[in-house]
Design a protein around this motif. Structure first.
Motif, PDB file in Angstrom:
ATOM      1  N   TYR A 142      84.248  95.324 105.408  1.00 48.84           N
ATOM      2  CA  TYR A 142      82.855  95.738 105.606  1.00 48.84           C
ATOM      3  C   TYR A 142      82.728  96.658 106.813  1.00 48.84           C
ATOM      4  N   PHE A 143      83.345  96.272 107.932  1.00 48.60           N
ATOM      5  CA  PHE A 143      83.238  97.111 109.126  1.00 48.60           C
ATOM      6  C   PHE A 143      84.026  98.399 108.964  1.00 48.60           C
ATOM      7  N   ALA A 144      85.122  98.362 108.200  1.00 50.20           N
ATOM      8  CA  ALA A 144      85.840  99.605 107.919  1.00 50.20           C
ATOM      9  C   ALA A 144      84.966 100.545 107.108  1.00 50.20           C
ATOM     10  N   TRP A 145      84.274 100.010 106.098  1.00 51.26           N
ATOM     11  CA  TRP A 145      83.391 100.842 105.278  1.00 51.26           C
ATOM     12  C   TRP A 145      82.207 101.357 106.104  1.00 51.26           C
ATOM     13  N   LEU A 146      81.630 100.481 106.919  1.00 52.97           N
ATOM     14  CA  LEU A 146      80.481 100.890 107.729  1.00 52.97           C
ATOM     15  C   LEU A 146      80.880 101.974 108.722  1.00 52.97           C
ATOM     16  N   GLY A 147      82.061 101.840 109.342  1.00 52.34           N
ATOM     17  CA  GLY A 147      82.523 102.871 110.255  1.00 52.34           C
ATOM     18  C   GLY A 147      82.800 104.177 109.540  1.00 52.34           C
ATOM     19  N   LEU A 159      73.544  95.364 101.597  1.00 52.29           N
ATOM     20  CA  LEU A 159      72.291  95.767 100.962  1.00 52.29           C
ATOM     21  C   LEU A 159      71.502  96.699 101.863  1.00 52.29           C
ATOM     22  N   GLU A 160      71.459  96.381 103.143  1.00 49.38           N
ATOM     23  CA  GLU A 160      70.732  97.237 104.083  1.00 49.38           C
ATOM     24  C   GLU A 160      71.319  98.642 104.122  1.00 49.38           C
ATOM     25  N   MET A 161      72.649  98.723 104.167  1.00 47.54           N
ATOM     26  CA  MET A 161      73.294 100.028 104.249  1.00 47.54           C
ATOM     27  C   MET A 161      73.201 100.802 102.934  1.00 47.54           C
ATOM     28  N   VAL A 162      73.308 100.106 101.812  1.00 52.54           N
ATOM     29  CA  VAL A 162      73.226 100.792 100.518  1.00 52.54           C
ATOM     30  C   VAL A 162      71.814 101.324 100.289  1.00 52.54           C
ATOM     31  N   LEU A 163      70.799 100.551 100.649  1.00 47.49           N
ATOM     32  CA  LEU A 163      69.430 101.050 100.547  1.00 47.49           C
ATOM     33  C   LEU A 163      69.217 102.253 101.461  1.00 47.49           C
ATOM     34  N   ASN A 183      64.938  95.277 110.347  1.00 49.73           N
ATOM     35  CA  ASN A 183      66.269  94.732 110.086  1.00 49.73           C
ATOM     36  C   ASN A 183      67.022  94.459 111.378  1.00 49.73           C
ATOM     37  N   ASN A 184      66.927  95.390 112.324  1.00 48.78           N
ATOM     38  CA  ASN A 184      67.620  95.200 113.594  1.00 48.78           C
ATOM     39  C   ASN A 184      67.070  94.006 114.357  1.00 48.78           C
ATOM     40  N   GLN A 201      65.011  95.127  95.534  1.00 43.20           N
ATOM     41  CA  GLN A 201      64.617  95.824  96.762  1.00 43.20           C
ATOM     42  C   GLN A 201      64.561  97.336  96.566  1.00 43.20           C
ATOM     43  N   PHE A 202      65.417  97.860  95.712  1.00 44.04           N
ATOM     44  CA  PHE A 202      65.365  99.304  95.467  1.00 44.04           C
ATOM     45  C   PHE A 202      64.040  99.689  94.821  1.00 44.04           C
TER      46      PHE A 202
END
Length: 841
Positions: free
Chosen positions: A251-256, A616-620, A562-563, A501-502
């Motif tokens: 997840y963190f690799a993808w987010l980075g 979900l937050e990042m994909v949205l 979200n934050n 959510q979308f």
């Protein structure tokens, strides 16, 4: 062709992990047995019999348990679990866990093919984290002599030990009956309050890390990753993976990777915005609107609106030019290509990570059935075509009926979303009349802005309220389906949450982009909702400003919310827990400190849905960044700034605010990759429609080449748009309204004047613009989809050097396995003094 052999290369910690835990006190009272898992229960809980049976069965499986009461709460009891060596070996073999394999020959030759990791850790900070190159293979007790076992206490890493214990906890019965098993059910029925692996000590130290080194892996993660001062540095992915497991590491690799790829998108979007800013005053369209002192616009509401002059829309026209200018089409094409490049290169990055982290063959080896699925369908079995073993099976009629109920629930919730959007539309229709007659002059003058702004805020509050309902409904529907494995459960739940959510976030945006002002009618013949409220029209400068406002407010407020929920809320909860402890006088910190397991108990548990909320937050956000980017070029920049903060927020809460999650393995980001691809396709379609329908790019284009003063010159300049505003406004006779007005007013449309033989009929220019809109949509989509497909074809899913390393490794490993087995047999022959004839098959 299978490129991966049973053995593979991995970078693992070969040194003693005990030093990282020695100072944390994470042992039984004897100081020798390491604590691998913690169970928490209340003494007042009535589920004594279930708990005693469960713990008795755990001991029968080979686990060792030790109880200890809480320091701060007399009603809380902790059960410390230790997994002995023999039990670890048995379940490591059963779970096909890969462990370091000792091979010597050709090691130098093979090291040249090892993957190079740019994320090297600071070895001076924690020397125990030194990396060494080694092979791994599925653990086998029969071939234990082949594995590198320097120390039995450190052979299995801390995360691996916790994973084995969790596997046992999920499959141990607490009552007689096929469905009476698993720690998850015991947590749900209140037998236990919590179950978690302990952290490796405190994340803080009184001494600086540079001089005294890190106390443990958690401390190093905090110093080198979770602190805000590390925002500009690479993430230590190997350490994240070792401490939290491959699933969180991916997840963190993808987010980075996503955050890094946003940099070029943000820069291009900023350039497009700056281009609009610098050309705002020189825009011919803005000039004509600002200089139209005598042009009277028709009233935009039914009763209370006064006649306004066109130049009163000067500010709106200039702001619209910031987002609707010559760079809009280019940026839309660029973002469609960017989305493809991002996804294709992520596949390559993922391939390298799965190879480095020894996950190439993991999915086939370790995919397990959910305990709930096993309990539900234990009476119906069939032979697994892969393993050849009988396993529980869900009959097709049962699966179909459950799926139909789930789909019906999804459509019902989507209908609820659309109903909420319709309610906001009705509010806007009612509110515009009220704001138009407001006593405050500012509100009365800018009633359209007030209507849009309040509508966005109300819509956002509805969105956040419905999100709470969606999560519970999605959870119930997913449980009703009885997915076969945990990954299937997560994928099904994630898909439902995304759809809910979308639609929830984007339905109002789609309304403004494609429906607002399209069916309002014309002066003297307006369409009304329920024959009462006149449908809303676009501003004289167009509807794009409303779309930008809607996207900007929702995107900013959603990210801020979200934050806060990710960090602010856990901080407040943890602060309140510490305050209650101090207020009750239950802990005197100057006399003694809490043990690590009790400190972890006072932290917040990780979300029940794991990383679903994070993805979900990042994909949205990815959807906001790509789907309507033609209307909001600053979206990638806002996303980039948010993600720089998001990485540190997630790191900080994982390291300091949350209990340590159960280290889990994964080979990819699951269903989210398919969702991202779907968003990329949808983005091309929506941006084509936004440019063609919502913006004024096509009408300006048609005017410049067909009706403007530069038609005969064959090229387009800014002067070619002279007279465009007058050409885009139709004329209406005010006396036909019956409101006491006289003279003529203008409105946005291409209709014949009232003195024409066919008054208020569509003109030829209208049909030219319509044809150009449709042609643009077709050409844009085919062009962009063609470019996307070509780029995807050019970029292979796996780097060529990685393929070469895998093939070379397979060849060398087969040779070394052969010689290792021969050497072992020769040692056995000499030891026993017997002569054996060994022939390798």
């Amino acid at each position: 062709m299978q490129l991966e052999s049973p053995l593979s290369i991995s970078c693992r910690n070969k040194k003693n992990d005990m030093s990282a835990l020695a100072t944390s006190g994470l042992f039984f009272k004897d100081g020798k047995k390491r604590i691998d898992y913690i169970l928490v229960y209340k003494k007042s809980s009535p589920q004594i019999e279930k708990r005693s049976t469960f713990e008795k069965n755990l001991r029968a499986e080979g686990l060792m348990l030790e109880r200890e009461p809480a320091v701060t709460n007399n009603d809380i009891m902790f059960v410390k679990i230790h997994c002995p060596w023999d039990t670890l070996c048995k379940y490591a073999e059963r779970m096909n866990i890969r462990m370091p394999f000792s091979l010597q020959r050709n090691m130098r030759e093979l090291k040249s093919w090892l993957p190079r990791n740019p994320m090297k850790l600071d070895k001076e900070a924690l020397p125990d984290l030194e990396e060494t190159d080694c092979y791994t293979a599925p653990f086998s007790r029969a071939r234990i002599h082949h594995f590198t076992i320097n120390n039995k206490d450190s052979f299995f890493s801390n995360s691996t030990r916790s994973r084995i214990v969790h596997h046992m906890l999920q499959r141990t019965k607490y009552e007689d009956g096929k469905s009476k098993m698993g720690i998850t059910r015991l947590l749900n029925n209140g037998t236990y309050e919590a179950a978690f692996p302990p952290h490796e000590g405190s994340h803080k130290s009184r001494h600086p890390i540079k001089t005294h080194g890190a106390q443990n892996h958690r401390h190093l993660l905090y110093e080198r990753w979770a602190r805000w001062g590390m925002w500009y540095k690479y993430q230590p992915l190997d350490l994240i993976r070792r401490y939290f497991g491959e699933k969180i590491g991916l997840y963190f690799a993808w987010l980075g990777w996503y955050t890094g790829m946003l940099i070029p998108a943000a820069l291009v979007g900023l350039f497009v915005f700056l281009y609009g800013l610098f050309t705002m005053d020189s825009s011919q369209v803005s000039k004509e609107i600002c200089e139209a002192n005598e042009t009277v616009m028709c009233p935009m509401c039914e009763k209370n609106c006064t006649l306004q002059k066109l130049n009163e829309s000067c500010i709106y026209a200039k702001v619209t030019h910031l987002f609707d200018n010559g760079g809009t089409v280019f940026f839309a094409i660029f973002m469609a290509i960017w989305a493809t490049v991002f996804l294709e290169f992520w596949k390559r990055r993922r391939a390298v990570l799965t190879y480095d982290w020894d996950l190439i063959d993991w999915e086939d080896e370790e995919e397990e059935l959910r305990p709930q699925f096993e309990a539900k369908y234990s009476e119906v079995e069939r032979v697994n075509p892969i393993t050849g073993k009988p396993e529980p099976f869900q009959p097709f009629p049962d699966k179909l009926s459950r799926l139909m109920v789930s789909v019906s629930g999804i459509f019902f919730m989507i209908s609820l979303v659309l109903t909420a959007v319709f309610a906001v539309v009705v509010y806007r229709l009612v509110a515009m009349e009220q704001f138009a007659s407001f006593q405050w002059y500012f509100i009365k003058k800018y009633w359209q802005f007030a209507t849009s702004g309040t509508g966005v805020c109300i819509n956002f509050m509805i969105i956040m309220s419905l999100n709470v309902v969606y999560e519970k409904v999605a959870y119930l529907l997913t449980d009703l389906e009885h997915p076969r494995t945990d990954s299937e459960w997560e994928n099904s739940f994630a898909l439902k949450m995304f759809l809910f959510q979308f639609v929830n976030l984007n339905s109002s945006i789609f309304y403004i982009a494609f429906f607002l002002g399209r069916f309002a009618g014309r002066p003297g013949k307006y369409n009304k909702l329920f024959n009462r409220w006149r449908l809303e029209e676009c501003h004289p400068s167009g509807c794009l400003i409303d779309l930008c406002l809607q996207m900007g407010v929702i995107m900013v407020l959603k990210q801020m919310w979200n934050n806060f929920m990710e960090l602010g809320y856990p901080l407040l909860q943890n602060w309140w827990s510490r305050r209650k402890i101090k207020k009750g006088g239950q802990l005197l910190e100057h006399k003694f400190s809490l043990p690590q397991w009790e400190k972890d108990w006072n932290l917040q548990p990780m979300n029940l849905h794991g990383l679903m909320d994070e993805y979900l937050e990042m994909v949205l956000q990815f959807g906001f960044t790509t789907i309507f980017v033609a209307a909001f070029p600053l979206a990638p920049l806002l996303a980039l700034l948010n993600n720089i903060i998001e990485i540190r927020l997630d790191a900080y809460k994982f390291v300091t605010q949350w209990r340590r999650p159960m280290p889990a393995r994964a080979t990819d980001i699951g269903i989210w990759y398919g969702i991202l691809e779907g968003i990329g396709v949808l983005a091309v379609i929506t941006n084509a429609f936004v440019i063609a329908i919502t913006s004024d790019y096509i009408p300006r284009f048609v005017y410049a080449y067909k009706y403007g003063p530069c038609v005969d010159q064959g090229y387009r300049q800014e002067k070619c748009l002279r007279g465009y505003v007058n050409s885009s406004l139709s004329i209406f006779d005010l006396s036909e309204l019956g409101m006491g007005y006289s003279g003529y007013c203008r409105y946005r449309d291409y209709r014949a004047p009232p003195w024409s033989s066919n008054p208020y009929e569509f003109t030829l220019q209208f049909w030219h613009v319509l044809a150009a809109r449709l042609a643009f949509i077709i050409v844009f989509e085919h062009l962009v989809f063609g470019i996307k497909s070509f780029i995807a074809y050019l970029i292979p899913d796996m780097p060529k050097d990685l393929c070469d390393r895998m093939r070379r490794e397979k060849y060398l490993v087969q040779e070394m396995m052969y010689e290792a087995e021969l050497e072992h047999l020769q040692r056995e022959r000499k030891k026993n003094g017997k002569q054996y004839h060994h022939e390798w098959p």
